[in-house]
Design a protein around this motif. Structure first.
Motif, PDB file in Angstrom:
ATOM      1  N   ARG A 113       0.681  -1.157   0.062  1.00  0.00           N
ATOM      2  CA  ARG A 113       0.124   0.076   0.122  1.00  0.00           C
ATOM      3  C   ARG A 113       0.894   1.291  -0.199  1.00  0.00           C
ATOM      4  O   ARG A 113       1.929   1.185   0.693  1.00  0.00           O
ATOM      5  CB  ARG A 113      -0.883  -0.012   1.241  1.00  0.00           C
ATOM      6  CG  ARG A 113      -1.940  -1.152   1.288  1.00  0.00           C
ATOM      7  CD  ARG A 113      -2.829  -0.980   2.104  1.00  0.00           C
ATOM      8  NE  ARG A 113      -3.851  -2.111   2.198  1.00  0.00           N
ATOM      9  CZ  ARG A 113      -4.766  -2.197   3.168  1.00  0.00           C
ATOM     10  NH1 ARG A 113      -4.990  -1.495   4.395  1.00  0.00           N
ATOM     11  NH2 ARG A 113      -5.753  -3.248   3.008  1.00  0.00           N
ATOM     12  N   GLY A 114       0.526   2.313  -0.827  1.00  0.00           N
ATOM     13  CA  GLY A 114       1.161   3.445  -0.961  1.00  0.00           C
ATOM     14  C   GLY A 114       0.548   4.593  -0.027  1.00  0.00           C
ATOM     15  O   GLY A 114      -0.639   4.448   0.360  1.00  0.00           O
ATOM     16  N   GLU A 115       1.472   5.775   0.058  1.00  0.00           N
ATOM     17  CA  GLU A 115       0.809   6.937   0.954  1.00  0.00           C
ATOM     18  C   GLU A 115      -0.224   7.319   0.476  1.00  0.00           C
ATOM     19  O   GLU A 115      -0.894   7.816   1.229  1.00  0.00           O
ATOM     20  CB  GLU A 115       2.019   7.715   1.041  1.00  0.00           C
ATOM     21  CG  GLU A 115       3.296   7.456   1.782  1.00  0.00           C
ATOM     22  CD  GLU A 115       4.286   8.431   1.714  1.00  0.00           C
ATOM     23  OE1 GLU A 115       4.124   9.718   1.149  1.00  0.00           O
ATOM     24  OE2 GLU A 115       5.318   8.292   2.509  1.00  0.00           O
ATOM     25  N   ALA A 116      -0.481   7.376  -0.844  1.00  0.00           N
ATOM     26  CA  ALA A 116      -1.878   7.906  -1.614  1.00  0.00           C
ATOM     27  C   ALA A 116      -3.043   7.048  -1.071  1.00  0.00           C
ATOM     28  O   ALA A 116      -4.099   7.770  -0.828  1.00  0.00           O
ATOM     29  CB  ALA A 116      -1.654   7.854  -3.115  1.00  0.00           C
ATOM     30  N   TYR A 117      -2.785   6.050  -0.913  1.00  0.00           N
ATOM     31  CA  TYR A 117      -4.041   5.240  -0.437  1.00  0.00           C
ATOM     32  C   TYR A 117      -4.602   5.415   1.041  1.00  0.00           C
ATOM     33  O   TYR A 117      -5.702   5.768   1.304  1.00  0.00           O
ATOM     34  CB  TYR A 117      -3.816   3.672  -0.599  1.00  0.00           C
ATOM     35  CG  TYR A 117      -4.879   2.670   0.137  1.00  0.00           C
ATOM     36  CD1 TYR A 117      -6.064   2.446  -0.695  1.00  0.00           C
ATOM     37  CD2 TYR A 117      -4.802   2.234   1.432  1.00  0.00           C
ATOM     38  CE1 TYR A 117      -7.123   2.035  -0.180  1.00  0.00           C
ATOM     39  CE2 TYR A 117      -5.829   1.759   2.015  1.00  0.00           C
ATOM     40  CZ  TYR A 117      -6.931   1.222   1.001  1.00  0.00           C
ATOM     41  OH  TYR A 117      -8.021   1.009   1.660  1.00  0.00           O
ATOM     42  N   GLU A 118      -3.484   5.790   1.880  1.00  0.00           N
ATOM     43  CA  GLU A 118      -3.788   6.151   3.189  1.00  0.00           C
ATOM     44  C   GLU A 118      -4.644   7.546   3.257  1.00  0.00           C
ATOM     45  O   GLU A 118      -5.422   7.866   3.959  1.00  0.00           O
ATOM     46  CB  GLU A 118      -2.508   6.203   4.057  1.00  0.00           C
ATOM     47  CG  GLU A 118      -1.769   4.857   4.103  1.00  0.00           C
ATOM     48  CD  GLU A 118      -2.635   3.709   4.657  1.00  0.00           C
ATOM     49  OE1 GLU A 118      -3.531   4.010   5.578  1.00  0.00           O
ATOM     50  OE2 GLU A 118      -2.314   2.600   4.304  1.00  0.00           O
ATOM     51  N   ALA A 119      -3.963   8.414   2.415  1.00  0.00           N
ATOM     52  CA  ALA A 119      -4.427   9.744   2.191  1.00  0.00           C
ATOM     53  C   ALA A 119      -6.147   9.896   1.600  1.00  0.00           C
ATOM     54  O   ALA A 119      -6.871  10.485   2.303  1.00  0.00           O
ATOM     55  CB  ALA A 119      -3.559  10.445   1.414  1.00  0.00           C
ATOM     56  N   VAL A 120      -6.248   8.831   0.590  1.00  0.00           N
ATOM     57  CA  VAL A 120      -7.412   8.781   0.012  1.00  0.00           C
ATOM     58  C   VAL A 120      -8.682   8.132   1.297  1.00  0.00           C
ATOM     59  O   VAL A 120      -9.554   8.706   1.323  1.00  0.00           O
ATOM     60  CB  VAL A 120      -7.490   7.949  -1.174  1.00  0.00           C
ATOM     61  CG1 VAL A 120      -8.977   7.601  -1.548  1.00  0.00           C
ATOM     62  CG2 VAL A 120      -6.819   8.550  -2.185  1.00  0.00           C
ATOM     63  N   ALA A 121      -7.940   7.135   1.866  1.00  0.00           N
ATOM     64  CA  ALA A 121      -8.714   6.641   3.049  1.00  0.00           C
ATOM     65  C   ALA A 121      -9.091   7.272   4.010  1.00  0.00           C
ATOM     66  O   ALA A 121     -10.062   7.316   4.822  1.00  0.00           O
ATOM     67  CB  ALA A 121      -8.119   5.482   3.602  1.00  0.00           C
ATOM     68  N   ALA A 122      -8.262   8.453   4.024  1.00  0.00           N
ATOM     69  CA  ALA A 122      -8.534   9.282   5.205  1.00  0.00           C
ATOM     70  C   ALA A 122      -9.526  10.436   4.763  1.00  0.00           C
ATOM     71  O   ALA A 122     -10.128  11.005   5.670  1.00  0.00           O
ATOM     72  CB  ALA A 122      -7.532  10.309   5.564  1.00  0.00           C
ATOM     73  N   GLY A 123      -9.952  10.405   3.508  1.00  0.00           N
ATOM     74  CA  GLY A 123     -11.052  11.235   3.083  1.00  0.00           C
ATOM     75  C   GLY A 123     -10.724  12.679   2.498  1.00  0.00           C
ATOM     76  O   GLY A 123     -11.665  13.563   2.402  1.00  0.00           O
ATOM     77  N   ASP A 124      -9.432  13.206   2.357  1.00  0.00           N
ATOM     78  CA  ASP A 124      -9.131  14.399   1.963  1.00  0.00           C
ATOM     79  C   ASP A 124      -9.903  14.456   0.521  1.00  0.00           C
ATOM     80  O   ASP A 124      -9.307  13.684  -0.163  1.00  0.00           O
ATOM     81  CB  ASP A 124      -7.668  14.576   2.238  1.00  0.00           C
ATOM     82  CG  ASP A 124      -7.122  15.899   1.916  1.00  0.00           C
ATOM     83  OD1 ASP A 124      -6.997  16.175   0.358  1.00  0.00           O
ATOM     84  OD2 ASP A 124      -7.059  16.827   2.596  1.00  0.00           O
ATOM     85  N   PRO A 125     -10.562  15.416   0.384  1.00  0.00           N
ATOM     86  CA  PRO A 125     -11.046  15.676  -0.840  1.00  0.00           C
ATOM     87  C   PRO A 125     -10.211  15.971  -1.973  1.00  0.00           C
ATOM     88  O   PRO A 125     -10.367  15.177  -3.093  1.00  0.00           O
ATOM     89  CB  PRO A 125     -11.959  16.995  -0.745  1.00  0.00           C
ATOM     90  CG  PRO A 125     -12.207  17.071   0.567  1.00  0.00           C
ATOM     91  CD  PRO A 125     -11.288  16.574   1.234  1.00  0.00           C
ATOM     92  N   HIS A 126      -9.136  16.830  -1.712  1.00  0.00           N
ATOM     93  CA  HIS A 126      -8.069  17.071  -2.795  1.00  0.00           C
ATOM     94  C   HIS A 126      -7.136  15.738  -3.169  1.00  0.00           C
ATOM     95  O   HIS A 126      -6.955  15.436  -4.340  1.00  0.00           O
ATOM     96  CB  HIS A 126      -7.140  18.060  -2.475  1.00  0.00           C
ATOM     97  CG  HIS A 126      -8.086  19.335  -2.079  1.00  0.00           C
ATOM     98  ND1 HIS A 126      -8.366  19.965  -3.544  1.00  0.00           N
ATOM     99  CD2 HIS A 126      -7.978  20.017  -1.115  1.00  0.00           C
ATOM    100  CE1 HIS A 126      -8.995  21.116  -3.056  1.00  0.00           C
ATOM    101  NE2 HIS A 126      -8.981  21.249  -1.507  1.00  0.00           N
ATOM    102  N   GLU A 127      -6.932  14.895  -2.097  1.00  0.00           N
ATOM    103  CA  GLU A 127      -6.207  13.807  -2.262  1.00  0.00           C
ATOM    104  C   GLU A 127      -7.222  12.633  -3.029  1.00  0.00           C
ATOM    105  O   GLU A 127      -6.703  11.759  -3.965  1.00  0.00           O
ATOM    106  CB  GLU A 127      -5.915  12.894  -0.951  1.00  0.00           C
ATOM    107  CG  GLU A 127      -5.051  13.725  -0.183  1.00  0.00           C
ATOM    108  CD  GLU A 127      -3.424  13.746  -1.067  1.00  0.00           C
ATOM    109  OE1 GLU A 127      -3.303  13.206  -1.603  1.00  0.00           O
ATOM    110  OE2 GLU A 127      -2.572  14.480  -0.288  1.00  0.00           O
ATOM    111  N   VAL A 128      -8.310  12.630  -2.918  1.00  0.00           N
ATOM    112  CA  VAL A 128      -9.223  11.616  -3.601  1.00  0.00           C
ATOM    113  C   VAL A 128      -9.439  12.177  -5.031  1.00  0.00           C
ATOM    114  O   VAL A 128      -9.464  11.482  -5.978  1.00  0.00           O
ATOM    115  CB  VAL A 128     -10.748  11.666  -2.905  1.00  0.00           C
ATOM    116  CG1 VAL A 128     -11.849  11.042  -3.759  1.00  0.00           C
ATOM    117  CG2 VAL A 128     -10.796  11.116  -1.470  1.00  0.00           C
TER     118      VAL A 128
END
Length: 501
Positions: A113-128
Motif C-alpha cells: 500500500r502506498g501513501e496515496a491510499y492512506e490519504a484517500v482512505a482518510a477522506g481528504d477531498p483533494h487527495e481523492v
C-alpha cells in the motif's frame, strides 16, 4: 466569443467535497481501491510490476469480473491494477536486476500500500480527486495505445500478432483524443451546461467530430469532408466506449443497428435538420461528467491554458469582473456577476461597479454595458449610488435607465447629447463583442427609423468610438441611401476628431 487553445470559456464546477464524494464510485477508481484492499500487506508481482497469473484470476473474482466474456475481464483487472500503481495507491518494490534475471510471469518483487491510499482512505477531498484524475490519465494513455482495428483482428484470429502489424501512432492518437476532449469542454462551456444537470449539455457525436475536421471558414462541407467526419465519429465512438469506466464521460454510443444498416453511418447538418432528437441520439451523445469538467480543466490549465471557473472573480475588484465578463457567454456572465454581488452590500457594490466602468479606452464601452447588466441584478438599496452619477457624462445615461426601470421618483430627463452619447456607447460595446450581425442590423434599422435626422446629430457626439460606430452602421444597414448617410456622418466625425487633435 471565440475560444483559442490558450483562452477557454469559463465552466461551472461542483464544490471539491461533492466531487470527492463522486470519485470513489467511478468504476476504475473503485476497482483500484478494492484491489489495494484485496492485496493486503503485500502481493507478489513480476518484473513489470504486474500481478502473477493466479492472482490476476483471483483478483477478477474479487472484482466480480471473472464471468466477463473472453479476456475482457482480466484486461479490466490489469487496467485497475495499473491505475493503482500509477496513482501511488500501490507502491512497487522490485528486486534489483529482476527484469533480466526472471522469466515472464515469475515473482520478482511485491506491491504494498502506498501513501496515496492512506490519504484517500482518510477522506481528504483533494487527495481523492488527485487519485481519480491520476487513474483517468492512466486510462487515457491506455486508450491511445490501443489499435482498435488491430485488436479486432487479433481477437477474431486468436492471434495477438495482428497488433504488431497495425498502422498506429500512440502519440498521434493521444493528441487526437486530447483535442476531442478539449473541444467537448469548450462546446459544453459555450452551451452553458451545469455540472449537476441530468438534462442538456450532451453534444451529438457528429458535432464533436465536425469540430475536429471542418474548417471554421467552410460554410458547406464537401463530400470528402463529410466522409472524414463520419470516420472520426466512429473513431471517437471506440475511444469513448473504453473511457466510460473512468468517470470522465457520460456517453450514449452510436447505435449498433445504425452501423449495421449502413457500412458507415454518414451524418450531415442537412440530415440533422430533418431528424428529431431521438433519431439524432442514435449517432451518439457525449458530455463530460461533473468530474470530467473538473479533470479537463485541471489538464488544460497544466498545459498552459487559461481555463477560468465560475466564481473565480467573486473576491476580486469590480474592474477585473467587468473586463472579464465582456468575453463571457451571457449565461455565465450573469452567474459570475451574481456570485460577485453575493458578498457585498448593494450600494457599495453599485458604487464600485460604476467607478470601474469609467474610461475612454477601447474596452470602456464593453465595461459599461456589463456594468449596466450587473446593476440590473440589484434592488432599490443600490439607488443612492446611481443617483450620485446622474451628472456624470459617461454614467448619467445608464443611471437614468436603471432608475426609470425601477419607477424611481424625480429622475431628471436626459439631455439630447446624453441620449446620443449612450446610444453610441452601447453600439460600440455590442460591435466590440462581435454580437450577432443580423440582430445588430435590426437594432440599427429600428434606431434610425425612430430618430429623424439621426446622423446629423450622431456625428457630433463626443465619444472615441463615434466614427467607428457610424461606419459600422453604414455596413450593416440594408438601405443604400441610409448606409451612404451613415458613411458621410462617419467621415464628418473623423474630420472633427482630426480638427480637435
Amino acid at each position: 466569443m471565440s475560444a483559442s487553445p490558450l483562452v477557454l470559456p469559463p465552466v461551472r464546477l461542483l464544490p471539491a467535497d461533492e466531487l470527492a464524494r463522486l470519485a470513489p464510485a467511478v468504476p476504475l477508481l473503485d476497482r483500484a481501491l478494492r484491489l489495494v484492499r484485496w492485496a493486503g500487506e503485500e502481493r507478489q508481482v513480476d518484473a513489470m510490476g504486474e500481478l502473477l497469473e493466479a492472482d490476476l484470476v483471483a483478483a477478477a473474482t474479487e472484482l466480480g469480473l471473472d464471468g466477463t466474456e473472453g479476456e475482457e475481464g482480466l484486461g479490466e483487472v490489469a487496467q485497475a491494477w495499473g491505475a493503482a500503481v500509477e496513482t501511488g495507491l500501490l507502491r512497487l518494490e522490485i528486486e534489483e536486476g529482476a527484469e533480466e534475471s526472471t522469466l515472464v510471469g515469475e515473482a520478482a518483487g511485491r506491491a504494498v500500500r502506498g501513501e496515496a491510499y492512506e490519504a484517500v482512505a482518510a477522506g481528504d477531498p483533494h487527495e481523492v480527486l488527485d487519485a481519480w484524475l491520476g487513474a483517468a490519465e492512466y486510462a487515457l494513455a491506455d486508450a491511445a495505445a490501443l489499435d482498435y482495428e488491430g485488436l479486432r483482428e487479433a481477437l477474431d484470429d486468436g492471434d495477438r500478432s495482428a497488433l504488431d502489424e497495425a498502422d498506429w501512432d500512440p502519440e498521434q492518437e493521444a493528441e487526437f483524443l486530447d483535442t476531442a476532449l478539449a473541444n467537448l469542454y469548450v462546446l459544453m462551456a459555450m452551451d452553458g451546461a451545469t455540472p449537476d444537470s441530468d438534462q442538456g449539455g450532451a453534444v451529438p457525436l457528429p458535432v464533436l467530430a465536425a469540430s475536429l475536421v471542418v474548417p471554421d471558414e467552410m460554410e458547406q462541407p464537401s463530400d470528402a469532408v463529410l466522409q472524414e467526419v463520419t470516420e472520426v465519429m466512429l473513431r471517437l465512438d471506440e475511444h469513448f466506449r473504453l473511457l466510460l469506466p473512468t468517470g470522465l464521460l457520460e456517453y450514449q454510443p452510436v447505435d449498433e443497428a445504425l452501423i449495421e444498416e449502413e457500412s458507415e453511418p454518414e451524418f450531415s447538418q442537412a440530415a440533422a435538420d430533418d431528424l428529431d432528437p431521438e433519431e439524432i441520439s442514435r449517432y451518439g451523445l457525449v458530455k463530460l461528467s461533473p468530474l470530467g469538467v473538473y479533470g479537463m480543466r485541471e489538464r488544460l490549465a497544466d498545459a498552459g491554458a487559461h481555463a477560468p471557473a465560475v466564481g473565480d472573480l467573486a473576491d476580486g475588484p469590480a474592474v477585473d469582473l467587468l473586463d472579464a465578463l465582456t468575453e463571457y457567454p451571457d449565461h455565465v456572465a450573469r452567474a459570475e456577476a451574481e456570485l460577485w454581488l453575493e458578498g457585498r452590500k448593494p450600494a457599495e457594490a453599485a458604487a464600485e461597479l460604476l467607478a470601474a466602468a469609467r474610461g475612454d479606452d477601447p474596452g470602456a464601452p464593453g465595461r459599461r454595458l456589463i456594468c449596466q447588466q450587473t446593476l440590473a441584478l440589484l434592488g432599490a438599496e443600490a439607488e443612492p449610488a446611481l443617483r450620485d452619477v446622474l451628472d456624470d457624462p459617461e454614467l448619467g445615461g445608464l443611471a437614468r435607465v436603471w432608475l426609470t426601470e425601477r419607477g424611481a421618483a424625480d429622475v431628471p430627463p436626459p439631455s439630447a447629447a446624453m441620449v446620443f452619447w449612450l446610444t453610441i456607447d452601447t453600439l460600440a460595446a455590442q460591435l466590440s463583442a462581435d454580437d450577432d450581425a443580423e440582430l445588430l442590423g435590426e437594432l440599427i434599422r429600428d434606431l434610425v427609423a425612430r430618430h429623424d435626422g439621426f446622423f446629423d446629430a450622431a456625428w457630433r457626439v463626443d465619444h472615441p468610438a463615434t466614427a467607428d460606430v457610424l461606419e459600422a452602421m453604414g455596413r450593416l444597414h440594408p438601405d443604400r441611401k441610409i448606409a451612404k448617410d451613415a458613411r458621410k456622418a462617419a467621415f464628418k466625425a473623423r474630420s472633427r476628431e482630426g480638427a480637435a487633435g
